[in-house]
Design a protein around this motif. Structure first.
Motif, PDB file in Angstrom:
ATOM      1  N   SER A  59      -8.385  42.237 -53.426  1.00  0.00           N
ATOM      2  CA  SER A  59      -7.088  41.611 -53.691  1.00  0.00           C
ATOM      3  C   SER A  59      -7.167  40.640 -54.851  1.00  0.00           C
ATOM      4  CB  SER A  59      -6.580  40.833 -52.468  1.00  0.00           C
ATOM      5  OG  SER A  59      -7.214  41.213 -51.300  1.00  0.00           O
ATOM      6  N   ARG A  60      -6.022  40.454 -55.450  1.00  0.00           N
ATOM      7  CA  ARG A  60      -5.913  39.502 -56.539  1.00  0.00           C
ATOM      8  C   ARG A  60      -5.886  38.098 -55.950  1.00  0.00           C
ATOM      9  NH1 ARG A  60      -1.020  39.564 -60.590  1.00  0.00           N
ATOM     10  NH2 ARG A  60       0.001  39.774 -58.588  1.00  0.00           N
ATOM     11  N   LEU A  61      -6.563  37.166 -56.607  1.00  0.00           N
ATOM     12  CA  LEU A  61      -6.519  35.787 -56.124  1.00  0.00           C
ATOM     13  C   LEU A  61      -5.175  35.159 -56.454  1.00  0.00           C
ATOM     14  CD1 LEU A  61     -10.073  34.399 -57.055  1.00  0.00           C
ATOM     15  CD2 LEU A  61      -9.233  35.074 -54.802  1.00  0.00           C
ATOM     16  N   LYS A  62      -4.629  34.457 -55.479  1.00  0.00           N
ATOM     17  CA  LYS A  62      -3.313  33.863 -55.656  1.00  0.00           C
ATOM     18  C   LYS A  62      -3.400  32.569 -56.459  1.00  0.00           C
ATOM     19  CE  LYS A  62      -1.284  37.005 -53.181  1.00  0.00           C
ATOM     20  NZ  LYS A  62      -0.442  36.760 -52.020  1.00  0.00           N
ATOM     21  N   ILE A  63      -2.346  32.321 -57.201  1.00  0.00           N
ATOM     22  CA  ILE A  63      -2.208  31.051 -57.922  1.00  0.00           C
ATOM     23  C   ILE A  63      -0.866  30.465 -57.521  1.00  0.00           C
ATOM     24  CG2 ILE A  63      -2.044  29.966 -60.195  1.00  0.00           C
ATOM     25  CD1 ILE A  63      -3.724  32.358 -61.243  1.00  0.00           C
ATOM     26  N   PRO A  64      -0.764  29.199 -57.123  1.00  0.00           N
ATOM     27  CA  PRO A  64      -1.804  28.175 -57.152  1.00  0.00           C
ATOM     28  C   PRO A  64      -2.987  28.435 -56.205  1.00  0.00           C
ATOM     29  CG  PRO A  64       0.260  27.317 -56.183  1.00  0.00           C
ATOM     30  CD  PRO A  64       0.524  28.694 -56.645  1.00  0.00           C
ATOM     31  N   MET A 104      -4.530  27.243 -53.423  1.00  0.00           N
ATOM     32  CA  MET A 104      -3.935  26.391 -52.408  1.00  0.00           C
ATOM     33  C   MET A 104      -4.692  26.517 -51.091  1.00  0.00           C
ATOM     34  SD  MET A 104      -0.047  26.535 -50.950  1.00  0.00           S
ATOM     35  CE  MET A 104       0.811  26.107 -52.458  1.00  0.00           C
ATOM     36  N   GLY A 151       6.234  28.102 -55.068  1.00  0.00           N
ATOM     37  CA  GLY A 151       4.776  28.031 -55.117  1.00  0.00           C
ATOM     38  C   GLY A 151       4.116  28.737 -53.954  1.00  0.00           C
ATOM     39  N   GLU A 152       4.918  29.124 -52.987  1.00  0.00           N
ATOM     40  CA  GLU A 152       4.397  29.772 -51.786  1.00  0.00           C
ATOM     41  C   GLU A 152       5.573  30.458 -51.095  1.00  0.00           C
ATOM     42  OE1 GLU A 152       2.708  26.994 -48.948  1.00  0.00           O
ATOM     43  OE2 GLU A 152       1.037  28.347 -48.556  1.00  0.00           O
ATOM     44  N   SER A 180       2.903  40.504 -49.915  1.00  0.00           N
ATOM     45  CA  SER A 180       1.783  39.717 -50.427  1.00  0.00           C
ATOM     46  C   SER A 180       1.206  40.344 -51.693  1.00  0.00           C
ATOM     47  CB  SER A 180       0.699  39.572 -49.359  1.00  0.00           C
ATOM     48  OG  SER A 180      -0.302  38.685 -49.816  1.00  0.00           O
ATOM     49  N   GLU A 181       1.159  41.675 -51.737  1.00  0.00           N
ATOM     50  CA  GLU A 181       0.615  42.341 -52.926  1.00  0.00           C
ATOM     51  C   GLU A 181       1.580  42.280 -54.109  1.00  0.00           C
ATOM     52  OE1 GLU A 181      -0.572  46.185 -51.426  1.00  0.00           O
ATOM     53  OE2 GLU A 181      -2.633  45.488 -51.091  1.00  0.00           O
ATOM     54  N   ALA A 182       2.852  42.026 -53.796  1.00  0.00           N
ATOM     55  CA  ALA A 182       3.863  42.030 -54.868  1.00  0.00           C
ATOM     56  C   ALA A 182       3.988  40.691 -55.586  1.00  0.00           C
ATOM     57  CB  ALA A 182       5.216  42.439 -54.295  1.00  0.00           C
ATOM     58  N   VAL A 183       3.527  39.617 -54.956  1.00  0.00           N
ATOM     59  CA  VAL A 183       3.707  38.304 -55.580  1.00  0.00           C
ATOM     60  C   VAL A 183       2.373  37.636 -55.914  1.00  0.00           C
ATOM     61  CG1 VAL A 183       5.959  37.883 -54.490  1.00  0.00           C
ATOM     62  CG2 VAL A 183       3.868  37.068 -53.356  1.00  0.00           C
ATOM     63  N   SER A 184       2.407  36.729 -56.884  1.00  0.00           N
ATOM     64  CA  SER A 184       1.177  36.076 -57.346  1.00  0.00           C
ATOM     65  C   SER A 184       0.846  34.820 -56.548  1.00  0.00           C
ATOM     66  CB  SER A 184       1.336  35.705 -58.819  1.00  0.00           C
ATOM     67  OG  SER A 184       2.489  34.891 -58.981  1.00  0.00           O
ATOM     68  N   VAL A 185       1.792  34.342 -55.741  1.00  0.00           N
ATOM     69  CA  VAL A 185       1.570  33.085 -55.013  1.00  0.00           C
ATOM     70  C   VAL A 185       1.132  33.370 -53.571  1.00  0.00           C
ATOM     71  CG1 VAL A 185       3.297  31.886 -56.425  1.00  0.00           C
ATOM     72  CG2 VAL A 185       3.971  32.859 -54.218  1.00  0.00           C
ATOM     73  N   PRO A 186       0.572  32.361 -52.884  1.00  0.00           N
ATOM     74  CA  PRO A 186       0.158  32.575 -51.500  1.00  0.00           C
ATOM     75  C   PRO A 186       1.337  32.930 -50.583  1.00  0.00           C
ATOM     76  CG  PRO A 186      -0.759  30.516 -52.361  1.00  0.00           C
ATOM     77  CD  PRO A 186       0.225  31.010 -53.365  1.00  0.00           C
ATOM     78  N   VAL A 187       1.033  33.764 -49.578  1.00  0.00           N
ATOM     79  CA  VAL A 187       2.042  34.178 -48.604  1.00  0.00           C
ATOM     80  C   VAL A 187       1.578  33.776 -47.206  1.00  0.00           C
ATOM     81  CG1 VAL A 187       3.169  36.163 -47.509  1.00  0.00           C
ATOM     82  CG2 VAL A 187       2.880  36.101 -49.999  1.00  0.00           C
ATOM     83  N   LYS A 241      -2.955  41.100 -45.586  1.00  0.00           N
ATOM     84  CA  LYS A 241      -3.320  40.417 -46.830  1.00  0.00           C
ATOM     85  C   LYS A 241      -2.614  39.067 -47.007  1.00  0.00           C
ATOM     86  CE  LYS A 241      -5.275  44.257 -49.017  1.00  0.00           C
ATOM     87  NZ  LYS A 241      -6.303  44.380 -49.990  1.00  0.00           N
ATOM     88  N   ASP A 269      -2.282  34.978 -46.918  1.00  0.00           N
ATOM     89  CA  ASP A 269      -3.198  33.896 -47.254  1.00  0.00           C
ATOM     90  C   ASP A 269      -3.266  32.863 -46.143  1.00  0.00           C
ATOM     91  OD1 ASP A 269      -3.731  34.524 -50.248  1.00  0.00           O
ATOM     92  OD2 ASP A 269      -1.582  34.805 -49.942  1.00  0.00           O
TER      93      ASP A 269
END
Lengths: 214, 257
Positions: free
Chosen positions: A122-127, A129, B172-173, B197-204, B224, B226
């Motif tokens: 998986s891709r690491l999330k930003i921020p 956190m 941001g989340e 979760s795979e579609a976005v770059s921020v924590p879910v 997947k 966070d």
């Protein structure tokens, strides 16, 4: 009297850090201030960080606090937290590039967008956190009583890259290995939020309250 | 070793009291949010989320006092959701000691609010809460839509596209709740969680449906996510936070113990 000045440059939410210092402070007087003379008078200074770097630097300049902070870093214990740590570096990539205070040598960079977990799943999330580990790169009074690789709470999209290896006190991995703690003379700077890092964070704040720099 | 996956207990607060029932053997007053938050903190919760379900706006001030009291005693991140509609609501909660606010319905009716909030306070403290329900029939390609009013009102918005838009606006989340699973104790909607979760770059944060500790691990590994959010399995004393974390660790998940 042990007076700790928390610098208020107008970004709000200093409640938690003040409460945490009160809890561990051994009757130290905690003041939240935007006055240079209060910073000058205090026995230690906490430079907190919230929001974006440009607002932080502009806030300091507007209130004429940059010089007071630079002076403090020469004279007494100063703890810089999160964006506060980033602000003491030379410059940051955030907000299309911002010149910072230049107290410590190094740059603040955006995490790369294409970082993956070690299994490449998986891709690491930003921020970045949550609770990550801090490796003590050098012994320091502020690590006293805190186990090697203890977890602290982080929330940031930009990280510090120090130009001087000798000032790195702690490092953390998140896709890249970055400096999560730096120290030079009276200044200790952390990327994580000690006021939100439960036991380990409170221990670090307590150490800061008791830190006497030779 | 690296970043730990988070477990977040969620407390529903009505006029300053925790509702839905929370039982700890040695807490006299089980409805006091401050006492309950302290207990979860001692057990190792990674964050705490308060959902203000107070109906009357007169009682909203009560939530501010709750946050102030908790923030003075519990030194982990605190999120407050429910009734966050204006910039002023956010400022009040952050000044009281909250670290993040969750914006739900207000984002649906006024997406620009999320943008404004993120610009003012930074993305790190803006959580967008998404309540989604599956709208595709069996055999069709999976599709989930945003629902408001506790899952009663469809908006016609596709959940995945909406989440991407909210991230572009500065969230941001994402706190993702499956309205199909919420309260069922059947586990998270794994397909929804993973797709989002795979579609976005921020924590879910996955939410809705936890009835067993295995569900938490599933949300992380298969979904997947966070972070995982749960209410009832912790409230009724079935499991402690520590047990949940040990269970996740045994499943190979990195946790803070």
């Amino acid at each position: 009297m042990n007076t700790i000045a928390i610098i208020d440059y107008g970004m709000g939410n200093l409640h938690s850090v003040a409460k945490a210092l009160e809890l561990v402070g051994d009757n130290a007087k905690i003041i939240i201030t935007n006055q240079a003379r209060e910073i000058k008078k205090a026995s230690r200074v906490l430079f907190p960080g919230v929001g974006a770097i440009r607002d932080c630097i502009e806030g300091l300049n507007r209130l004429a606090l940059s010089e007071a902070l630079k002076e403090a870093a020469q004279e007494k214990p100063v703890l810089a937290v999160c964006v506060g740590m980033q602000a003491v570096m030379n410059s940051s990539e955030e907000n299309n590039g911002v010149d910072c205070l230049g107290i410590l040598p190094g740059q603040v960079k955006l995490f790369p967008v294409d970082m993956y977990t070690p299994d490449n799943e998986s891709r690491l999330k930003i921020p970045h956190m949550g609770w990550n580990q801090v490796q003590h790169v050098k012994d320091h009074f502020l690590w006293k009583g805190i186990a090697q690789n203890s977890r602290f709470y982080f929330v940031h999209s930009y990280y510090v890259e120090s130009e001087d290896e000798s000032i790195v006190a702690g490092s953390t991995e998140y896709g890249v290995k970055f400096s999560s703690a730096l120290t030079k003379d009276n200044l200790f700077a952390v990327q994580f939020h000690p006021e939100k890092s439960q036991h380990a964070g409170l221990a670090l704040l307590k150490n800061f309250v008791n830190w006497s720099v030779e | 070793m690296g970043l730990a996956k988070r477990i977040i207990p969620c407390l529903d607060v009505d006029s300053g009291r925790v509702v839905k029932g929370v039982k700890f053997v040695d807490i006299r007053d089980a409805g006091d949010p401050v006492e309950i938050a302290k207990r979860y903190d001692e057990q190792g919760a990674d964050e705490i989320t308060f959902l203000d379900i107070t109906a009357s706006s007169d009682d909203r001030e009560t939530m501010v006092h709750v946050v102030e009291q908790v923030a003075g005693q519990v030194f982990i991140p605190l999120t407050v959701g429910g009734g966050i509609r204006k910039v002023e609501d956010i400022r009040r909660m952050l000044n009281a000691g909250a670290d993040k606010v969750a914006i739900n319905t207000a984002a649906v009716f006024n997406p620009e609010f999320v943008k404004e909030a993120a610009e003012k306070f930074g993305s790190q403290c803006i959580v967008v809460a998404i309540d989604a329900k599956k709208t595709s029939a069996k055999g069709e390609i999976d599709c989930w839509q945003i629902f408001t009013h506790g899952g009663r009102k469809a908006t016609g918005l596709d959940a995945i596209e909406w989440a991407k838009k909210m991230v572009a606006f500065g969230a941001g989340e994402i706190l993702l709740t499956s309205m199909d699973r919420d309260g069922t104790r059947e586990g998270f909607d794994i397909e929804l969680t993973r797709a989002l979760s795979e579609a976005v770059s921020v924590p879910v944060i996955a939410s809705g449906g936890v009835g067993h500790l295995d569900h938490l691990s599933e949300g992380i590994i298969s979904g997947k996510a966070d972070a995982v959010l749960a209410a009832s399995i912790f409230h009724f004393g079935e499991y402690t936070m520590t047990q949940a974390k040990q269970h996740m660790q045994q499943a190979g998940i990195e946790v803070r113990l």
